[in-house]
Design a protein around this motif. Structure first.
Motif, short mmCIF file in Angstrom:
data_model
loop_
_atom_site.label_atom_id
_atom_site.label_comp_id
_atom_site.label_asym_id
_atom_site.label_seq_id
_atom_site.Cartn_x
_atom_site.Cartn_y
_atom_site.Cartn_z
N PHE A 104 0.83 -1.20 0.00
CA PHE A 104 0.00 0.00 0.00
C PHE A 104 0.87 1.26 0.00
CE2 PHE A 104 -2.85 -3.19 1.91
CZ PHE A 104 -3.96 -3.01 1.11
N ASN A 105 0.46 2.21 -0.84
CA ASN A 105 1.05 3.55 -0.88
C ASN A 105 2.57 3.53 -1.10
OD1 ASN A 105 -1.56 4.58 -0.29
ND2 ASN A 105 -1.19 4.24 1.89
N GLN A 106 3.01 2.59 -1.94
CA GLN A 106 4.43 2.54 -2.32
C GLN A 106 4.53 2.35 -3.83
OE1 GLN A 106 6.95 0.14 0.60
NE2 GLN A 106 4.90 -0.51 1.25
N PRO A 107 3.99 3.30 -4.62
CA PRO A 107 3.93 3.12 -6.08
C PRO A 107 5.30 3.00 -6.74
CG PRO A 107 3.42 5.39 -5.46
CD PRO A 107 3.45 4.60 -4.20
N TYR A 108 6.32 3.58 -6.10
CA TYR A 108 7.67 3.55 -6.67
C TYR A 108 8.23 2.13 -6.80
CZ TYR A 108 8.69 3.21 -1.69
OH TYR A 108 8.70 2.82 -0.38
N LEU A 109 7.64 1.19 -6.05
CA LEU A 109 8.15 -0.18 -6.09
C LEU A 109 7.91 -0.85 -7.44
CD1 LEU A 109 7.02 -1.51 -2.56
CD2 LEU A 109 9.30 -0.79 -3.27
N LYS A 110 6.92 -0.33 -8.22
CA LYS A 110 6.61 -0.97 -9.50
C LYS A 110 7.82 -1.00 -10.43
CE LYS A 110 3.46 -1.08 -13.40
NZ LYS A 110 2.31 -0.49 -14.11
N LYS A 111 8.63 0.06 -10.40
CA LYS A 111 9.80 0.13 -11.27
C LYS A 111 10.94 -0.74 -10.76
CE LYS A 111 8.80 4.81 -12.92
NZ LYS A 111 9.29 6.21 -13.01
N GLN A 112 10.87 -1.10 -9.46
CA GLN A 112 11.97 -1.85 -8.85
C GLN A 112 11.76 -3.37 -8.92
OE1 GLN A 112 12.56 -0.43 -4.85
NE2 GLN A 112 12.58 1.72 -5.45
N ILE A 113 10.52 -3.78 -9.23
CA ILE A 113 10.21 -5.21 -9.23
C ILE A 113 9.84 -5.66 -10.65
CG2 ILE A 113 8.68 -7.00 -8.29
CD1 ILE A 113 8.29 -5.22 -5.85
N GLN A 114 10.58 -6.62 -11.16
CA GLN A 114 10.35 -7.11 -12.52
C GLN A 114 10.12 -8.62 -12.49
OE1 GLN A 114 10.17 -5.01 -15.18
NE2 GLN A 114 10.47 -3.34 -13.69
N PRO A 115 9.36 -9.14 -13.49
CA PRO A 115 9.15 -10.60 -13.57
C PRO A 115 10.49 -11.33 -13.59
CG PRO A 115 7.68 -9.48 -15.08
CD PRO A 115 8.61 -8.43 -14.56
N GLY A 116 10.58 -12.40 -12.83
CA GLY A 116 11.81 -13.19 -12.75
C GLY A 116 12.71 -12.80 -11.60
N ASP A 117 12.45 -11.63 -10.98
CA ASP A 117 13.27 -11.20 -9.84
C ASP A 117 13.07 -12.14 -8.65
OD1 ASP A 117 14.19 -9.09 -11.27
OD2 ASP A 117 13.08 -7.54 -10.18
#
Length: 688
Positions: A104-117
């Motif tokens: 919740f309320n951490q939109p910046y994480l989307k750029k830090q997490i990628q499929p396969g990580d």
């Protein structure tokens, strides 16, 4: 005696303001938290830890907070709600299961997490839906930090992250100045980690094992320092204040004991031998006598007073209530009726003429034994030669009250008594400076009180039982928590219950007793109850101590789950003082598991010491005595209940150290001596 050199200044006593980020405003708020120096900061320990150790899903329970490891399965989905609120959903494969992690309320994480990580994340797991969520959910690098995350108490604008940063700075800058205070002998004997390593690991534990070792070390250190202070004070007491050596003919005391209408138990005789030895010693007696309700402490006190009087000294017995003072006066006059001892009574309600006469005889030495309440410590009370002070239910008096009474004589012997069986853990902590004697045996022929737990809807059956017992000529107590109705607490009260019982049992005399009655009113009620003119006494807990009616066979306690085990046991002890079988009925509909557990424990045992240990575990040491016990220390790391074995070990070690030559002279013990000196252990005073 001690041989050491003072250091000019402790290296860790510098102000926290030397650290980056600890400006005047921050320093002020740190001061409010008790953190002034670098030492204070380093010793501001976490109050709990978040466990981030990775666990397999199969070991995790539903709704449990946990840390798991997985592989991101698909692109994270981000949704916004309102202007600033957002929800990020990440699907990851964990141990073969597809788990949704919600941030919740951490939109910046989307750029830090990628499929396969590969990620490690924490949160509360809904095992039914395989959804992990919660405010603490966060992704972690595979190169992650420690498994245990410390959680600190903070105030004002101080944030946990800021505090952690300051603590880390303190270790980086001043860590090398942390010196070892325990001697190599103890470190080796108990395989303890160094002080520096232990302090660091409490704040930054690398893993569970490092944390456990650090905690074990600091618990021992904390308890050892405390027990050393106790033993140093005790040593000073014995060496510094010479007592009044009592000289008496033991055969005369034995004649007095043989004339008693009953035989002493082995436990009473053992305690008396301890007291005889104390009275005959050159040092002042400082002994705690504890014994269960009805174990015979009063007789032991009477014999001690008799020995003291035979030696030519006066004795004083201070009790918490006027009812108890009057009862003890009557009991002692009966016990001493065939002796030449002069017994007097003094309380706040004593008549002016009677009081004046008593004080005159006390000052001239005509009174051998005086029994009273806190009235005994007033300035006008002057003793001729006070040699023995006995305080009954001693924890009900303040430290200063007890001290004033001691000062009425020249180093009189002191005997504290309590009918509240104190777990050994508390006895050696709160009373570690005293010798402790225990009467752990009941007089022969006394039948244990049978205890029953009844729900409130069973009241008609309880009333029938009371009616049956009073029909046999016996009496009953009915105890209520409050005097009048309270909107805050849904409990029965004495006034309503008195009216209810008077209506339900019209042929039985029902009396009412509570703390708001005047002294004369209380006296009249108790006198009528003692004479069996009142068959049922409805009362608040004022009867917990000081009432002895052997004819009473029933004790009913309303809302019993609202009392602690020790208090319930005290109340139960008001019955079963005669030859007839007595019963205690606990009326309660407990809404909590602790309440239910209390009721179960009470019905299973009559052993006050076992109950006191259970009470300690259920309620904690701070609440054990009903009021905060003066002298009970607040430990930073140690827990009196969980760490009682370490406490025992620390006490044994402290006794050996204080009486050893090495402790006072060896260089290996110098850091320990310096720490004790810094904490005031050699100032020849004890903070009660």
């Amino acid at each position: 005696m001690a041989r050491w050199q003072d250091r000019s200044e402790d290296e860790l006593e510098e102000s926290v303001t030397v650290l980056k980020g600890a400006g005047p405003r921050t320093a002020e708020q740190l001061h409010d938290m008790g953190i002034i120096t670098i030492q204070d900061l380093i010793e501001h320990f976490p109050f709990r830890y978040e466990d981030h150790a990775i666990r397999p899903l199969k070991e995790v329970s539903h709704d449990e907070k946990v840390t798991v490891q997985g592989t991101v399965h698909s692109m994270p989905e981000l949704r916004y709600f309102g202007k600033k609120k957002s929800r990020l959903t990440v699907r990851a494969l964990v141990d073969g299961f597809l788990v949704q992690a919600i941030f919740f309320n951490q939109p910046y994480l989307k750029k830090q997490i990628q499929p396969g990580d590969h990620i490690i994340f924490s949160g509360k797991l809904d095992k039914n839906r395989m959804i992990m969520s919660g405010g603490t959910v966060k992704p972690r690098n595979i190169e992650r930090d420690n498994e245990l995350e410390p959680v600190y108490s903070v105030k004002g604008d101080i944030k946990v992250t800021m505090l952690r940063n300051l603590i880390e700075q303190a270790f980086n800058t001043f860590g090398e100045r942390i010196t070892e205070i325990l001697p190599s002998q103890l470190l080796s004997a108990y395989k303890l980690t160094s002080r520096k390593e232990a302090l660091y690991s409490l704040h930054f534990p690398h893993d569970i094992m490092a944390f456990k070792q650090a905690k074990r070390r600091m618990i021992y250190e904390e308890l050892l320092l405390f027990q050393l202070k106790m033993q140093l004070f005790r040593k000073k007491e014995k060496e510094g204040e010479k007592g009044q050596k009592k000289q008496f003919v033991l055969a005369k005391v034995e004649d007095f004991i043989r004339a008693l209408p009953f035989s002493l138990t082995n436990a009473q005789e053992k305690v008396l031998h301890d007291i005889y030895a104390d009275l005959q010693a050159n040092t002042r007696m400082n002994r705690l006598l504890q014994g269960d309700v009805g174990s015979g402490k009063t007789v032991v006190a009477a014999i001690a007073l008799y020995v003291n009087a035979l030696s030519g000294f006066q004795g004083a017995l201070m009790v918490p209530t006027e009812i108890l003072a009057e009862q003890h006066t009557e009991s002692l006059r009966h016990l001493f009726k065939d002796t030449e001892l002069s017994i007097a009574h003094l309380s706040g309600s004593s008549k002016v003429k009677e009081r004046r006469e008593t004080l005159k005889k006390l000052a001239s030495g005509e009174v051998d034994v005086i029994i009273g309440t806190h009235a005994l410590i007033q300035e006008s009370v002057i003793f001729h030669n006070l040699g023995l002070v006995i305080t009954d239910e001693q924890h009900r008096f303040g430290v200063e009250q007890r001290r004033i009474l001691r000062k009425k004589g020249v180093n009189p012997d002191v005997l504290f008594m309590t009918a509240t069986p104190i777990p050994r853990t508390l006895a050696i902590t709160a009373f570690g400076d005293m010798d402790v004697s225990t009467i752990d045996q009941m007089p022969k022929g006394r039948k244990p009180v049978k205890t029953h737990w009844a729900r409130h809807d069973m009241l008609p059956r309880v009333l029938d039982f009371i009616k049956k017992e009073t029909g046999k000529g016996h009496q009953a107590y009915v105890i209520c928590p409050l005097i009048e109705e309270s909107e805050q607490l849904d409990v029965q009260n004495a006034i309503d219950v008195h009216a209810q019982l008077s209506t339900a049992l019209p042929t039985v005399s029902v009396g009412l007793m509570h703390g708001r009655l005047s002294h004369d009113e209380k006296e009249n009620v108790m006198l009528a109850y003692t004479k069996n003119e009142i068959q049922i006494l409805v009362s608040t807990t004022v009867v917990e101590v000081g009432v002895n009616v052997p004819n009473a066979t029933v004790m009913v306690i309303y809302d019993a789950d609202r009392f602690g085990l020790s208090q319930l046991h005290q109340l139960r002890g008001r019955v079963g003082r005669g030859t007839e079988q007595a019963h205690c009925i606990l009326l309660a509909d407990p809404k909590t598991e602790v309440g239910k557990e209390r009721m179960g424990i009470m019905t299973e045992t009559n052993d006050g010491f076992e109950l006191s240990q259970q009470d300690l575990e259920l309620r904690g040491p701070g609440d054990f005595f009903g009021v905060k016990q003066s002298g009970l220390p607040q430990f930073k790391v140690a827990d009196l209940v969980e760490d009682y074995r370490v406490l025992e070990t620390a006490r044994q070690d402290a006794v050996k150290l204080v009486n050893s030559k090495a402790f006072w002279e060896s260089a290996d013990y110098q850091p320990l001596r310096e720490m004790l000196k810094k904490q005031g252990a050699f100032s020849q005073t004890k903070i009660d």
